[in-house]
Design an enzyme around this catalytic site. Structure first.
Site, PDB file in Angstrom:
ATOM      1  N   HIS A 133      32.442  59.862  33.511  1.00  0.00           N
ATOM      2  CA  HIS A 133      32.519  60.605  32.254  1.00  0.00           C
ATOM      3  C   HIS A 133      32.646  59.593  31.124  1.00  0.00           C
ATOM      4  O   HIS A 133      33.158  58.484  31.312  1.00  0.00           O
ATOM      5  CB  HIS A 133      33.755  61.516  32.306  1.00  0.00           C
ATOM      6  CG  HIS A 133      33.875  62.493  31.183  1.00  0.00           C
ATOM      7  ND1 HIS A 133      34.326  62.132  29.928  1.00  0.00           N
ATOM      8  CD2 HIS A 133      33.626  63.832  31.128  1.00  0.00           C
ATOM      9  CE1 HIS A 133      34.351  63.208  29.153  1.00  0.00           C
ATOM     10  NE2 HIS A 133      33.925  64.247  29.843  1.00  0.00           N
ATOM     11  N   ASP A 210      40.217  58.365  37.631  1.00  0.00           N
ATOM     12  CA  ASP A 210      40.093  59.548  36.783  1.00  0.00           C
ATOM     13  C   ASP A 210      40.088  60.760  37.716  1.00  0.00           C
ATOM     14  O   ASP A 210      39.104  61.029  38.393  1.00  0.00           O
ATOM     15  CB  ASP A 210      38.792  59.460  35.980  1.00  0.00           C
ATOM     16  CG  ASP A 210      38.470  60.735  35.208  1.00  0.00           C
ATOM     17  OD1 ASP A 210      39.190  61.747  35.364  1.00  0.00           O
ATOM     18  OD2 ASP A 210      37.467  60.729  34.466  1.00  0.00           O
ATOM     19  N   GLN A 213      38.838  66.030  37.539  1.00  0.00           N
ATOM     20  CA  GLN A 213      38.152  67.064  38.312  1.00  0.00           C
ATOM     21  C   GLN A 213      38.737  67.231  39.708  1.00  0.00           C
ATOM     22  O   GLN A 213      38.508  68.260  40.354  1.00  0.00           O
ATOM     23  CB  GLN A 213      36.657  66.728  38.421  1.00  0.00           C
ATOM     24  CG  GLN A 213      35.927  66.684  37.091  1.00  0.00           C
ATOM     25  CD  GLN A 213      35.911  68.026  36.377  1.00  0.00           C
ATOM     26  OE1 GLN A 213      35.881  69.084  36.996  1.00  0.00           O
ATOM     27  NE2 GLN A 213      35.937  67.993  35.059  1.00  0.00           N
ATOM     28  N   LYS A 236      42.462  71.523  33.114  1.00  0.00           N
ATOM     29  CA  LYS A 236      41.567  71.681  34.267  1.00  0.00           C
ATOM     30  C   LYS A 236      42.300  72.317  35.450  1.00  0.00           C
ATOM     31  O   LYS A 236      41.691  72.636  36.469  1.00  0.00           O
ATOM     32  CB  LYS A 236      41.038  70.320  34.732  1.00  0.00           C
ATOM     33  CG  LYS A 236      40.512  69.411  33.652  1.00  0.00           C
ATOM     34  CD  LYS A 236      39.114  69.723  33.233  1.00  0.00           C
ATOM     35  CE  LYS A 236      38.575  68.610  32.330  1.00  0.00           C
ATOM     36  NZ  LYS A 236      37.257  68.896  31.794  1.00  0.00           N
ATOM     37  N   CYS A 374      28.836  64.927  28.960  1.00  0.00           N
ATOM     38  CA  CYS A 374      29.520  63.659  28.678  1.00  0.00           C
ATOM     39  C   CYS A 374      29.290  62.627  29.787  1.00  0.00           C
ATOM     40  O   CYS A 374      30.173  61.842  30.125  1.00  0.00           O
ATOM     41  CB  CYS A 374      31.020  63.876  28.470  1.00  0.00           C
ATOM     42  SG  CYS A 374      31.426  64.791  26.971  1.00  0.00           S
TER      43      CYS A 374
END
Length: 416
Positions: A133, A210, A213, A236, A374
């Protein structure tokens, strides 16, 4: 339409009960029931989370950490209780290793700025992957430009899987940190994070993950992964926007300087010198988003009440159903078909522009996302302007997937 009726029946009653917890799912769009398949952008919020926000503002609104009066102490206890919930959720060793942030982007910027200022020198490198991202690209570009360093990229293949054969060559003595996503927000690819961490650690290189998600879909165990930094967002995870957490190993957080200055992150201040506070407050300057932090704790309570393994199993079944169902559309082609995928499905339909597909679906009450998500470098790799992305959450159903398929077929007819 493909289906595994026995599996669907086994989870259907629970899913319907779960759907009742989310007031917005009763919404109609253009006179049709909302089909919300944009969960990778943000998930909807259960009433438990919404109530937590209202309760704070109506019952004990006060600033945290600095007050001796009743309301402040109650707010502080609720806010710090949320930190303990996050700590347990990711199995961190210490609560002070959990820094509250404005979200994944803020957490990555914190590490890029603080770690970069401390350790990055001219000629050094940061390794990222080709499926990141923008939030895990741009902060590293900024600090590398400032420090005279460079970025190296783990390549991706046509399936959307990282080409890890190149990793050992990339990890030379100039690499100061590896920063990779756990699950691609665009392709749904689940990266072998534990393997990447282990191989980086063989060269004494720390790793940031990261997990924006991954957090709502997979169990996270920072001690088992042995990751050095991990960032994720409340919104999220059925929680509020503008809030998230950064995990960092104590040894690293003690070494790097604060990201911002102000109240709460100090132990003492004079015009000659400032002494910084202990962890985690060292990295939490100013009045935080208190209601959102407390609501984040409520969101974790909600996830735990269902059970993340149960969520993972149900979503895995629905994901497989969705892939099979979408495969029946002759004009549709998937973008990214990694062996291990979750949550997000990107596709194109014939020669139609993703925006046109998304607009036609919207008029049928179906919310998907269109564009580059993104992740422009991925789009450049596949030589496409963008994709249509359908992303699932625990409250989605096979009936909604069927509506998506019907909606795409209608779009094909209208655009042909």
């Amino acid at each position: 339409m493909p289906a595994n009726l026995s599996l669907e029946t086994s989870i259907q009653l629970d899913i319907q009960k779960i759907r009742a917890d989310f007031p917005i799912l009763q919404t109609q769009v253009y006179g049709k029931p909302l089909v919300y398949l944009d969960n990778a952008a943000t998930t909807q919020k259960p009433k438990l989370v919404l109530d937590a926000i209202q309760d704070y503002y109506t019952q004990y609104n006060s600033n945290v950490h600095r007050g001796v009066h009743f309301l402040s102490q109650k707010a502080t206890a609720a806010y710090e209780d949320a930190r303990k919930k996050v700590t347990a959720f990711i199995n961190a060793k210490h609560a002070h290793e959990v820094i509250f942030t404005r979200g994944t982007t803020d957490g990555i910027n914190l590490v890029a700025s603080s770690f970069g200022r401390k350790f990055l020198e001219k000629g050094d490198s940061i390794v990222i992957s080709a499926i990141e991202h923008h939030s895990n690209i741009v902060p590293w570009q900024m600090i590398c430009e400032e420090r005279g360093a460079s970025i190296k990229v783990i390549p991706v293949n046509e399936k959307g899987e990282l080409v890890l054969d190149t990793l050992d060559e990339l990890l030379d003595d100039k690499v100061k940190l590896v920063a990779v996503t756990y699950i691609s927000n665009t392709l749904g690819t689940i990266n072998p994070v534990k393997e990447i961490v282990a191989r980086a650690h063989q060269q004494n290189i720390p790793v940031l993950v990261d997990a924006a998600q991954a957090a709502p879909h997979l169990p996270l165990d920072v001690q088992d992964l042995d990751v050095d930094f991990m960032a994720f967002s409340a919104h999220k995870m059925y929680g509020p926007t503008g809030f998230g957490a950064l995990y960092g190993k104590e040894e690293w957080l003690n070494q790097i300087p604060p990201y911002q200055g102000g109240g709460d992150m100090i132990k003492s201040v004079s015009f000659k010198k400032t002494t910084y506070n202990e962890l985690p407050l060292k990295f939490e300057a100013g009045t935080p988003s208190i209601a959102e932090g407390i609501a984040f704790g409520a969101a974790i309570d909600y996830i735990n009440s269902i059970g993340l393994p149960n969520i993972q199993e149900a979503e895995s079944q629905l994901y497989a159903y969705a892939v099979d169902a979408l495969s029946t559309i002759e004009e549709l082609r998937f973008i990214g078909e990694a062996h291990n995928r979750a949550a997000s499905i990107s596709f194109l339909v014939g020669d139609a522009h993703p925006f046109d597909i998304g607009e036609i679906l919207d008029k049928q009450g179906i919310a998907v996302r269109t564009g580059h998500h993104c992740t422009e470098p991925i789009m450049q790799y596949f030589n496409i302007p963008g994709t249509v992305r359908a992303s699932i959450a625990i409250y989605n159903t096979t009936e909604e997937i069927d509506k998506l398929v019907t909606g795409i077929k209608k779009a094909v007819t209208l655009l042909s």
